[in-house]
Scaffold this motif. Structure first.
Motif, PDB file in Angstrom:
ATOM      1  N   VAL A  24       0.837  -1.210   0.000  1.00 18.46           N
ATOM      2  CA  VAL A  24       0.000   0.000   0.000  1.00 18.46           C
ATOM      3  C   VAL A  24       0.868   1.255   0.000  1.00 18.46           C
ATOM      4  O   VAL A  24       0.617   2.193  -0.773  1.00 18.46           O
ATOM      5  CB  VAL A  24      -0.964  -0.010   1.206  1.00 18.46           C
ATOM      6  CG1 VAL A  24      -1.615   1.347   1.405  1.00 18.46           C
ATOM      7  CG2 VAL A  24      -2.030  -1.084   1.013  1.00 18.46           C
ATOM      8  N   ARG A  27       2.850   1.487  -3.451  1.00 17.44           N
ATOM      9  CA  ARG A  27       2.014   1.658  -4.635  1.00 17.44           C
ATOM     10  C   ARG A  27       1.212   2.952  -4.587  1.00 17.44           C
ATOM     11  O   ARG A  27       1.151   3.690  -5.574  1.00 17.44           O
ATOM     12  CB  ARG A  27       1.070   0.470  -4.805  1.00 17.44           C
ATOM     13  CG  ARG A  27       0.152   0.642  -6.010  1.00 17.44           C
ATOM     14  CD  ARG A  27      -0.592  -0.599  -6.308  1.00 17.44           C
ATOM     15  NE  ARG A  27       0.366  -1.562  -6.868  1.00 17.44           N
ATOM     16  CZ  ARG A  27       0.037  -2.706  -7.409  1.00 17.44           C
ATOM     17  NH1 ARG A  27      -1.210  -3.058  -7.459  1.00 17.44           N
ATOM     18  NH2 ARG A  27       0.955  -3.499  -7.908  1.00 17.44           N
ATOM     19  N   TYR A  28       0.568   3.237  -3.461  1.00 12.33           N
ATOM     20  CA  TYR A  28      -0.380   4.348  -3.426  1.00 12.33           C
ATOM     21  C   TYR A  28       0.195   5.632  -2.841  1.00 12.33           C
ATOM     22  O   TYR A  28      -0.268   6.704  -3.167  1.00 12.33           O
ATOM     23  CB  TYR A  28      -1.639   3.932  -2.658  1.00 12.33           C
ATOM     24  CG  TYR A  28      -2.320   2.770  -3.316  1.00 12.33           C
ATOM     25  CD1 TYR A  28      -2.924   2.913  -4.566  1.00 12.33           C
ATOM     26  CD2 TYR A  28      -2.334   1.513  -2.725  1.00 12.33           C
ATOM     27  CE1 TYR A  28      -3.529   1.843  -5.200  1.00 12.33           C
ATOM     28  CE2 TYR A  28      -2.941   0.442  -3.348  1.00 12.33           C
ATOM     29  CZ  TYR A  28      -3.536   0.612  -4.581  1.00 12.33           C
ATOM     30  OH  TYR A  28      -4.132  -0.448  -5.199  1.00 12.33           O
ATOM     31  N   VAL A  29       1.204   5.528  -1.998  1.00 13.34           N
ATOM     32  CA  VAL A  29       1.806   6.736  -1.426  1.00 13.34           C
ATOM     33  C   VAL A  29       3.007   7.173  -2.264  1.00 13.34           C
ATOM     34  O   VAL A  29       3.101   8.323  -2.683  1.00 13.34           O
ATOM     35  CB  VAL A  29       2.209   6.522   0.049  1.00 13.34           C
ATOM     36  CG1 VAL A  29       2.929   7.739   0.605  1.00 13.34           C
ATOM     37  CG2 VAL A  29       0.981   6.194   0.895  1.00 13.34           C
ATOM     38  N   GLN A  31       3.857   5.821  -5.204  1.00 16.80           N
ATOM     39  CA  GLN A  31       3.573   5.610  -6.623  1.00 16.80           C
ATOM     40  C   GLN A  31       4.647   4.761  -7.311  1.00 16.80           C
ATOM     41  O   GLN A  31       4.933   4.952  -8.496  1.00 16.80           O
ATOM     42  CB  GLN A  31       3.422   6.960  -7.353  1.00 16.80           C
ATOM     43  CG  GLN A  31       2.318   7.846  -6.818  1.00 16.80           C
ATOM     44  CD  GLN A  31       0.943   7.277  -7.076  1.00 16.80           C
ATOM     45  OE1 GLN A  31       0.669   6.786  -8.160  1.00 16.80           O
ATOM     46  NE2 GLN A  31       0.086   7.326  -6.063  1.00 16.80           N
ATOM     47  N   PRO A  33       5.236   0.780  -7.433  1.00 13.36           N
ATOM     48  CA  PRO A  33       4.899  -0.581  -6.995  1.00 13.36           C
ATOM     49  C   PRO A  33       6.131  -1.479  -6.947  1.00 13.36           C
ATOM     50  O   PRO A  33       7.037  -1.365  -7.765  1.00 13.36           O
ATOM     51  CB  PRO A  33       3.910  -1.061  -8.052  1.00 13.36           C
ATOM     52  CG  PRO A  33       4.164  -0.207  -9.237  1.00 13.36           C
ATOM     53  CD  PRO A  33       4.679   1.107  -8.731  1.00 13.36           C
TER      54      PRO A  33
END
Length: 156
Positions: A24, A27-29, A31, A33
């Motif tokens: 998480v 990937r999401y913070v 960017q 992966p």
């Protein structure tokens, strides 16, 4: 054995949680992966799931629909119902174990690898046969205990 199972399940759940946390964040913070992280999380997740089922067998805490117990009056009738339930569980479980063993032999022969990191998937595939075998051991032990209770007259 109980302490080992608790520590192993705790380590597996921490490993899965840490992997998901890293996934998480990266990937999401950030960017960015992490390549192959899903593949590596698959192994402890599968073992956690299977060993959790083994733990439920060990503790005899599987979910059961004990509707018939409402109609049974004596402890002996409850024990007979438990024996019948354990026999059915053992028959179905041994049938599934047969198929899991067949699948494990296939997985050994084919020796597939994960697509990104080329980790042999056999290490995940073998979890099913190991877990079913252990569940059948615990089911057999509970069946013997119920039969012993019936024979000794403990359930009146």
């Amino acid at each position: 054995m109980e302490k080992f199972a608790q520590w192993l399940l705790t380590a597996l759940i921490c490993c899965v949680a840490l992997g998901q946390f890293v996934q998480v964040i990266t990937r999401y913070v950030l960017q960015v992966p992490v390549m192959g992280l899903e593949e590596t999380i698959l192994f402890p997740t599968l073992w956690l799931y299977i060993l959790g089922a083994v733990n439920a067998s060990r503790e005899n805490t599987h979910i059961r629909a004990n509707v018939l117990e409402i109609f049974l009056k004596t402890e002996r009738q409850h024990t007979i119902l438990a024996v019948v339930g354990e026999i059915i569980s053992l028959v179905v479980g041994l049938w599934l174990l047969y198929w899991a063993w067949d699948y494990t032999r296939y997985a050994w022969r084919v020796w597939r690898e994960s697509p990104t990191l080329y980790i042999p998937t056999f290490y995940a595939d073998v979890a099913l046969v190991c877990g079913l075998f252990l569940m059948m051991v615990y089911t057999s032990l509970y069946l013997l205990a119920h039969i012993r209770t019936l024979v000794n007259g403990g359930a009146r």
